[in-house]
Design a protein around this motif. Structure first.
Motif, PDB file in Angstrom:
ATOM      1  N   THR A  30     101.871 -18.836 -63.156  1.00 10.04           N
ATOM      2  CA  THR A  30     100.441 -19.103 -63.003  1.00 10.04           C
ATOM      3  C   THR A  30     100.190 -19.802 -61.666  1.00 10.04           C
ATOM      4  OG1 THR A  30     100.638 -21.215 -64.169  1.00 10.04           O
ATOM      5  CG2 THR A  30     100.085 -19.290 -65.490  1.00 10.04           C
ATOM      6  N   GLN A  32      96.646 -21.189 -58.954  1.00 12.25           N
ATOM      7  CA  GLN A  32      95.209 -21.440 -58.904  1.00 12.25           C
ATOM      8  C   GLN A  32      94.441 -20.172 -58.563  1.00 12.25           C
ATOM      9  OE1 GLN A  32      94.023 -24.281 -59.941  1.00 12.25           O
ATOM     10  NE2 GLN A  32      91.891 -23.644 -59.700  1.00 12.25           N
ATOM     11  N   ARG A  33      95.033 -19.361 -57.687  1.00 12.09           N
ATOM     12  CA  ARG A  33      94.416 -18.088 -57.321  1.00 12.09           C
ATOM     13  C   ARG A  33      95.509 -17.088 -57.008  1.00 12.09           C
ATOM     14  NH1 ARG A  33      94.703 -17.387 -51.843  1.00 12.09           N
ATOM     15  NH2 ARG A  33      95.212 -19.246 -50.605  1.00 12.09           N
ATOM     16  N   LEU A  34      95.142 -15.806 -56.961  1.00 13.07           N
ATOM     17  CA  LEU A  34      96.103 -14.761 -56.633  1.00 13.07           C
ATOM     18  C   LEU A  34      96.308 -14.707 -55.117  1.00 13.07           C
ATOM     19  CD1 LEU A  34      94.766 -11.921 -58.969  1.00 13.07           C
ATOM     20  CD2 LEU A  34      96.571 -13.583 -59.443  1.00 13.07           C
ATOM     21  N   ASP A 112      95.935 -16.076 -62.394  1.00 12.62           N
ATOM     22  CA  ASP A 112      95.159 -17.112 -61.722  1.00 12.62           C
ATOM     23  C   ASP A 112      94.420 -18.008 -62.713  1.00 12.62           C
ATOM     24  OD1 ASP A 112      92.782 -15.881 -62.534  1.00 12.62           O
ATOM     25  OD2 ASP A 112      92.276 -15.110 -60.553  1.00 12.62           O
TER      26      ASP A 112
END
Length: 330
Positions: A30, A32-34, A112
């Motif tokens: 995982t 925070q963003r891709l 994400d």
């Protein structure tokens, strides 16, 4: 219908399902963003979770009460026992899964903060699910009421399994995923029901998508006509967070030929495997005598539950857990 009325269908899940195809070890992280192209970002701890589209579908069907047999191949690595153990824990019969030399199927998944994901698939042992193997398990494969297929196995194997089961009177549900716009004519002829998302449907049938993704104003009757011309009388078109549409050219009542299935809203943490839990629920429903629309309605709740947990099979609930989760739903 209310949530309680839809979920009461869980009491009627008892049918027999065969699923042939992929089992994968999902290496999941995982972030925070891709990441963008060429970008390196920092993620959380790496998790190893059981997956594979077909394995996921089998696990989802078994967890809500269907009797499920899994067919396919795992490798000679440690992931093989891990994958078979996870399916067994879900209640899936893996007696006929073949072991082959080399790695099992794997995926690398990034999720994400909004639950969206990217997935890279390495077939491994899934590429060794051959037509000869299908022939060797014919009796067991055709023993069920419904067969579930996706396209993470060689297309000639998928086609052979569909033809074999179709000839034996087994209902065949085909999930055109990973998507291919050029399905073999023999596979179309041997499949009873198609499961695709809205973008896949448009590309498969050569239909223009609506402006601004406005599927509420889309001409679903035209889509049904095109679907029947393509070779399918029945289909479920999933719309992500906007529910699904059941297209049923076999319905006696014209009002039941196009049915919009409402979405079930939850706080999603990971959408990995949600589509597979939808498919598995439809398999379980059809095998138990539920109508296509009933199966899709139930699948909306089962797949929504899956979005509230991490991983694919790891997030799937049993009937009691799903009922409890939506006990207060309007």
């Amino acid at each position: 219908m209310s949530a309680a009325e839809i979920l009461s269908a869980l009491d009627r899940i008892h049918g027999t399902v065969s699923v042939i195809g992929s089992m994968n070890a999902d290496y999941t992280v995982t972030a925070q963003r891709l990441p963008g192209p060429g970008e390196t970002i920092t993620g959380g701890p790496l998790q190893l979770l059981p997956g594979g589209k077909s394995g996921n579908q089998a696990a989802a069907a078994a967890r809500i009460g269907a009797t499920v047999q899994m067919f396919g191949a795992v490798g000679s690595d440690n992931n093989a026992d891990f994958l078979l153990g996870a399916l067994g824990e879900a209640g899936v019969n893996t007696t006929h899964v073949r072991r082959v030399l080399g790695p099992s199927g794997t995926t690398v998944i990034t999720v994400d903060a909004h639950g969206e994901n990217t997935i890279v698939y390495s077939p491994g042992s899934n590429a060794q699910v051959t037509v000869d193997y299908v022939e060797s398990v014919r009796d067991a494969l055709t023993h069920s009421t419904v067969l579930g297929l996706c396209l993470e196995s060689p297309i000639e194997t998928v086609t052979a399994a569909a033809r074999m089961c179709h000839e034996a009177g087994v209902k065949v549900l085909l999930n055109d995923s990973p998507f291919t716009p050029s399905l073999p004519a023999e596979l179309i002829e041997a499949s009873d029901i198609l499961l695709v998302n809205e973008h896949e449907m448009a590309q498969l049938l050569g239909i223009d998508e609506p402006e601004n993704d406005d599927w509420d104003s889309f001409d679903w009757w035209h889509a049904l006509d095109e679907l029947r011309g393509f070779g399918f009388e029945q289909a479920i078109v999933t719309l992500g967070g906007d529910g699904s549409v059941v297209l049923d050219g076999t319905a006696d009542d014209p009002e039941h030929r196009v049915q919009r299935i409402a979405p079930v809203r939850v706080k999603a943490v990971d959408t990995t495997g949600c589509g597979d839990s939808f498919m598995g629920t439809v398999l379980a429903g059809l095998s138990s005598g539920l109508a296509l629309s009933e199966s899709a309605e139930l699948a909306s709740y089962v797949s929504a539950y899956a979005a509230t947990g991490y991983g694919a099979q790891a997030s799937y609930g049993n009937a009691a857990q799903i009922r409890e989760a939506f006990a207060s739903a309007e």
